[in-house]
Design a protein around this motif. Structure first.
Motif, short mmCIF file in Angstrom:
data_model
loop_
_atom_site.label_atom_id
_atom_site.label_comp_id
_atom_site.label_asym_id
_atom_site.label_seq_id
_atom_site.Cartn_x
_atom_site.Cartn_y
_atom_site.Cartn_z
N ILE A 85 0.83 -1.16 -0.08
CA ILE A 85 0.14 0.06 -0.05
C ILE A 85 0.83 1.31 0.11
O ILE A 85 0.19 2.51 0.60
CB ILE A 85 -1.01 -0.09 1.11
CG1 ILE A 85 -0.32 -0.07 2.52
CG2 ILE A 85 -2.20 -1.06 0.88
CD1 ILE A 85 -1.04 0.09 3.78
N TRP A 87 1.43 3.20 -2.36
CA TRP A 87 0.95 4.09 -3.28
C TRP A 87 -0.26 5.03 -2.44
O TRP A 87 -0.46 6.03 -3.13
CB TRP A 87 0.09 3.28 -4.27
CG TRP A 87 -0.72 2.24 -3.82
CD1 TRP A 87 -0.21 0.87 -3.81
CD2 TRP A 87 -2.10 2.27 -3.26
NE1 TRP A 87 -1.32 0.13 -3.36
CE2 TRP A 87 -2.35 0.90 -2.85
CE3 TRP A 87 -2.88 3.17 -3.16
CZ2 TRP A 87 -3.62 0.61 -2.24
CZ3 TRP A 87 -4.28 3.02 -2.48
CH2 TRP A 87 -4.34 1.71 -2.18
N LEU A 88 -0.65 4.43 -1.40
CA LEU A 88 -1.52 5.49 -0.58
C LEU A 88 -0.60 7.04 -0.47
O LEU A 88 -1.45 8.15 -0.32
CB LEU A 88 -1.68 5.10 0.93
CG LEU A 88 -2.79 3.86 0.86
CD1 LEU A 88 -2.73 3.36 2.47
CD2 LEU A 88 -3.95 4.63 0.37
N ASN A 90 0.65 8.65 -2.63
CA ASN A 90 0.54 9.43 -3.89
C ASN A 90 -0.86 10.34 -3.49
O ASN A 90 -0.73 11.42 -4.00
CB ASN A 90 0.06 8.50 -5.04
CG ASN A 90 0.22 9.24 -6.31
OD1 ASN A 90 1.35 9.62 -6.91
ND2 ASN A 90 -0.90 9.71 -7.04
N ALA A 91 -1.76 10.12 -2.74
CA ALA A 91 -2.87 10.84 -2.57
C ALA A 91 -2.52 12.19 -1.59
O ALA A 91 -3.03 13.15 -1.79
CB ALA A 91 -3.86 10.13 -1.75
N ASP A 430 -10.19 6.64 -7.99
CA ASP A 430 -8.95 5.98 -7.68
C ASP A 430 -8.02 7.16 -8.30
O ASP A 430 -6.81 6.67 -8.17
CB ASP A 430 -8.78 4.73 -8.28
CG ASP A 430 -9.57 3.94 -7.20
OD1 ASP A 430 -10.24 4.40 -6.44
OD2 ASP A 430 -9.83 2.74 -7.52
N TRP A 432 -6.76 9.59 -7.23
CA TRP A 432 -5.87 10.06 -5.97
C TRP A 432 -4.60 9.28 -6.09
O TRP A 432 -3.55 9.68 -5.65
CB TRP A 432 -6.47 9.75 -4.51
CG TRP A 432 -7.72 10.51 -4.47
CD1 TRP A 432 -9.07 10.31 -4.46
CD2 TRP A 432 -7.62 11.88 -3.74
NE1 TRP A 432 -9.75 11.62 -4.05
CE2 TRP A 432 -8.76 12.55 -3.53
CE3 TRP A 432 -6.41 12.71 -3.53
CZ2 TRP A 432 -9.11 13.56 -3.04
CZ3 TRP A 432 -6.71 14.24 -2.86
CH2 TRP A 432 -8.12 14.36 -2.67
N TYR A 433 -4.62 8.01 -6.71
CA TYR A 433 -3.58 7.11 -6.69
C TYR A 433 -2.63 6.88 -7.81
O TYR A 433 -1.64 6.29 -7.76
CB TYR A 433 -4.04 5.64 -6.03
CG TYR A 433 -4.72 6.09 -4.76
CD1 TYR A 433 -4.22 6.42 -3.68
CD2 TYR A 433 -6.35 5.46 -4.74
CE1 TYR A 433 -5.09 6.67 -2.66
CE2 TYR A 433 -7.01 5.72 -3.70
CZ TYR A 433 -6.29 6.30 -2.46
OH TYR A 433 -7.24 6.69 -1.41
N THR A 436 -0.73 3.07 -10.38
CA THR A 436 -0.05 2.25 -9.21
C THR A 436 -0.80 1.09 -9.20
O THR A 436 -1.81 1.13 -9.73
CB THR A 436 -0.12 2.93 -7.69
OG1 THR A 436 -1.17 3.22 -7.63
CG2 THR A 436 0.65 4.36 -7.96
N GLY A 438 -2.72 0.41 -6.63
CA GLY A 438 -4.03 0.60 -5.82
C GLY A 438 -5.28 0.41 -6.67
O GLY A 438 -6.04 -0.46 -6.03
N HIS A 442 -7.90 -2.57 -5.84
CA HIS A 442 -9.32 -2.00 -5.55
C HIS A 442 -10.56 -2.75 -6.35
O HIS A 442 -11.50 -3.31 -5.72
CB HIS A 442 -9.73 -0.57 -5.66
CG HIS A 442 -10.69 0.12 -5.01
ND1 HIS A 442 -11.28 1.50 -5.08
CD2 HIS A 442 -11.66 -0.60 -3.90
CE1 HIS A 442 -12.16 1.69 -4.43
NE2 HIS A 442 -12.71 0.51 -3.70
#
Length: 531
Positions: A85, A87-88, A90-91, A430, A432-433, A436, A438, A442
C-alpha cells in the motif's frame, strides 16, 4: 530443503529481520496487478521456519517467550504492507505539498500499525506451536482470526487480506462465496505453508495431502460455481448500462476555473451515440463526486443534465451533498450518489456510510485540529457519515446496493437489511493514487463482492478501472486505468442465492475451530511424547 529450513530457523539479528521483511514484501507479487500467487509457496514456508526458531527463553516470562514470534510476524507484516500500500502516499501529493509532511505516516506509519495485527497473529500461533502439521493449522487459524480483526477493529481496514492472493482469476474466486474472505485467508495460509513440512519432515505426507485436497476443492468448486452461474434461469433484459470514465486529473477536480470544462466533458461523453448494433443506454453512471460543484451552487446543472438525457434515461452520479444546519447545528457535507431522471429531478440518493479516516474525516476531530491536522479531502471541511443504509431504487425496477469508494472492500457493506437488490453499484475516484497497483487491488476486492452476493457489479471510476462484472466475478466490459471514454453493456443477471452470509460466517467459524482443534491435538501429542 532441510538445510534451508535449518539455516532460516537458526538465523538471528539482521538476517532474521531481513528474511521476515523480505518474504512479506515478496508476498505482494501474488496480488493485482501481478497475480503471481505461486510466490506464496516461498514466503509462507519461510515464515513457518522463522517461527520455528522464534521461541524466547523460558525465564523471560509469558510475554517474553512470545516476543520473538511477535517480532517475526510484525516484520513480515511490515514488509507486506509497505510493498502493498505504498501508493497511498500518492494521495498526499495530489493537491500540492501541503500534506508532504505526512508521507512517512502513510508509507511507513500505517503499514507499521497494520503489521501489529500480524505480530499478534504469529504470537497467537506460537502459543499452539508444535513440530508437525499442527503448527501449520495454528498459523492458519491465527491468520484467519487476525484478518477478521483487521476487518472490524478501529473502523476496519481489510485491504489486501491474505485470501485475495489465492484469487488471481474468477475460477479461483468462487470459494469466497462459501467461507468469505476471512475463511479464504485461513485456508490460503494452510495451503501455501504446507511445503514447510518437507523441510522438517514431520507430518509432511499428511499436511501436503490435505493442502492438495483443499487446493483441488478450491479449483473444483470454481468450475462448479461458474457453470451454475451460467446455467441460471435467463432473465429478461432490464437495463443497458453506460459507464462514463472522464479521467479527470484530481488536481483539477475542484479548481474553480476547470469546473465548467469538467461538467461539459461529462455531458459530452454521456451523449455519445451508441454503436449501430447496440441499444440506447437506459442508465448512465458517473463516478464518485463526478459533479465538480454543489448542486445548490449551480441550479442550472439539473436543467443541462435533463437536456442531455433522452426520454426514459436515468443518470446515476457521485456528488457532494450539502445539508444546511438548523437550530444552530453545523452544516454538513456528504459523499453521495444521486439518481436523476430525464426531467432533471433528483429521484433518489444514498450517502456514504463508511468514511475514510484522515481522508474524509478526522477521528477525534477537535483534538486533531488543535494540532493543525485536517482531512486530505478538506475541500468542504470533511464529510459526515450516512445515518442509515438501504437499497437505492432505480427506474426499471432495479434495486442497487450502493458502495461508494472503499466501501466495496467490506463484505458486510454489500448487503442491506431490506433486500438483496438487483446489482452492486460502486462509484469511486481512484485518481488519487495515480498509475499504481492501488486501482487494480481495489477492483479485485470489488469483484469478490459480486461473487459473495451473486449480484452483478456496476463500477464507475473517474480514472479507472471502470467495469461491469457478472455474478461469477468475471469482467464483462471495462475501461483501463487512465483511459477516458464510455462503454455500454447490458446488465448481467443475478444468479440467485448460492450461500447466505450467515452460512459463510458459520463456515468460517467451523474452519477456525477445526484448525485450532488440530493445533491443540498436535501440541498435546508432542507434550505426551508421541512426536
Amino acid at each position: 530443503m532441510e538445510r534451508i529450513a535449518e539455516a532460516i530457523m537458526l538465523s538471528w539479528g539482521g538476517k532474521r529481520i531481513l528474511a521476515a521483511f523480505g518474504t512479506g514484501a515478496l508476498s505482494v507479487l501474488a496480488l493485482p496487478p501481478f497475480n503471481f500467487f505461486a510466490v506464496l509457496f516461498v514466503s509462507f514456508p519461510v515464515l513457518v521456519w522463522l517461527l520455528d526458531g522464534a521461541s524466547g527463553p523460558a525465564e523471560a516470562g509469558f510475554l517474553g517467550r512470545l516476543r520473538p514470534a511477535f517480532a517475526t510476524g510484525w516484520w513480515f507484516g511490515f514488509g507486506y504492507f509497505v510493498a502493498g500500500i505504498w501508493w497511498l502516499g500518492n494521495a498526499l501529493l495530489v493537491e500540492g505539498e501541503g500534506f508532504a509532511w505526512a508521507l512517512p505516516l502513510a508509507v511507513l506509519g500505517l503499514p507499521a500499525g497494520l503489521a501489529l495485527f500480524y505480530g499478534v497473529t504469529t504470537a497467537l500461533a506460537r502459543l499452539l506451536w508444535s513440530d508437525g502439521v499442527g503448527r501449520i493449522a495454528a498459523l492458519s487459524a491465527a491468520f484467519g482470526l487476525g484478518e477478521w480483526a483487521r476487518g472490524y477493529l478501529f473502523t476496519g481496514f481489510p485491504w489486501n487480506a491474505i485470501g485475495y492472493a489465492a484469487m488471481p482469476a474468477p475460477l479461483m474466486m468462487q470459494s469466497s462465496e462459501l467461507v468469505g474472505i476471512f475463511g479464504m485467508s485461513a485456508l490460503t495460509v494452510f495451503v501455501f505453508s504446507a511445503p514447510a513440512l518437507v523441510g522438517t519432515r514431520r507430518g509432511a505426507a499428511a499436511g501436503i495431502a490435505v493442502a492438495l485436497a483443499l487446493f483441488s476443492a478450491h479449483v473444483g468448486y470454481g468450475w462448479y460455481a461458474l457453470a451454475r452461474v451460467d446455467a441460471a434461469e435467463p432473465q429478461p433484459a432490464r437495463a443497458v448500462i453506460r459507464i462514463v470514465q472522464p479521467a479527470i486529473d484530481q488536481s483539477a477536480k475542484w479548481d474553480m476555473s476547470e469546473r465548467e470544462r469538467i461538467f461539459a466533458r461529462l455531458l459530452e461523453l454521456s451523449a455519445v451515440p451508441p454503436r449501430e448494433d447496440q441499444p440506447r443506454p437506459t442508465h448512465i453512471v458517473w463516478p464518485e463526486t463526478a459533479l465538480p460543484f454543489l448542486l445548490t451552487e449551480n441550479p442550472g446543472a439539473l436543467s443541462r443534465i435533463a437536456g442531455m438525457l433522452q426520454v426514459g434515461q436515468t443518470l446515476i452520479t457521485g456528488a457532494v451533498r450539502f445539508e444546511d444546519g438548523v437550530a444552530g447545528a453545523p452544516s454538513r457535507y456528504y459523499n453521495t450518489i444521486y439518481v436523476i431522471d430525464d426531467e432533471g429531478q433528483i429521484i433518489g440518493s444514498a450517502d456514504k456510510a463508511h468514511l475514510v479516516p484522515f481522508g474524509e474525516y478526522l477521528p477525534f476531530e477537535t483534538l486533531m485540529r488543535r494540532f493543525g491536522l485536517e482531512p486530505v479531502a478538506e475541500t468542504f471541511g470533511g464529510f459526515s457519515a450516512a445515518d442509515r443504509r438501504g437499497l437505492l431504487d432505480l427506474p426499471g425496477g432495479l434495486g442497487a446496493i450502493p458502495l461508494i469508494c472503499y466501501e466495496a472492500i467490506f463484505p458486510d457493506m454489500a448487503t442491506v437489511p431490506d433486500g438483496r437488490g438487483s446489482l452492486l453499484l460502486n462509484v469511486t475516484n481512484d485518481a488519487w493514487y495515480g498509475n499504481t497497483p492501488g486501482p487494480y487491488q481495489h477492483l479485485r476486492q470489488a469483484q469478490l463482492r459480486a461473487v459473495e452476493t451473486r449480484l452483478p457489479l456496476v463500477r464507475a471510476a473517474n480514472s479507472g478501472i471502470s467495469a461491469v462484472v457478472d455474478a461469477g466475478g468475471r469482467v464483462v466490459a471495462s475501461l483501463g486505468l487512465g483511459e477516458a471514454g464510455v462503454f455500454d453493456v447490458e446488465l448481467p443477471p443475478s444468479a440467485g442465492d448460492f450461500s447466505y452470509i450467515r452460512n459463510r460466517q458459520f463456515n468460517f467459524g467451523l474452519i477456525i475451530a477445526i484448525m485450532l482443534g488440530t493445533a491443540v491435538w498436535s501440541r498435546r501429542r508432542k507434550r505426551q511424547g508421541f512426536d
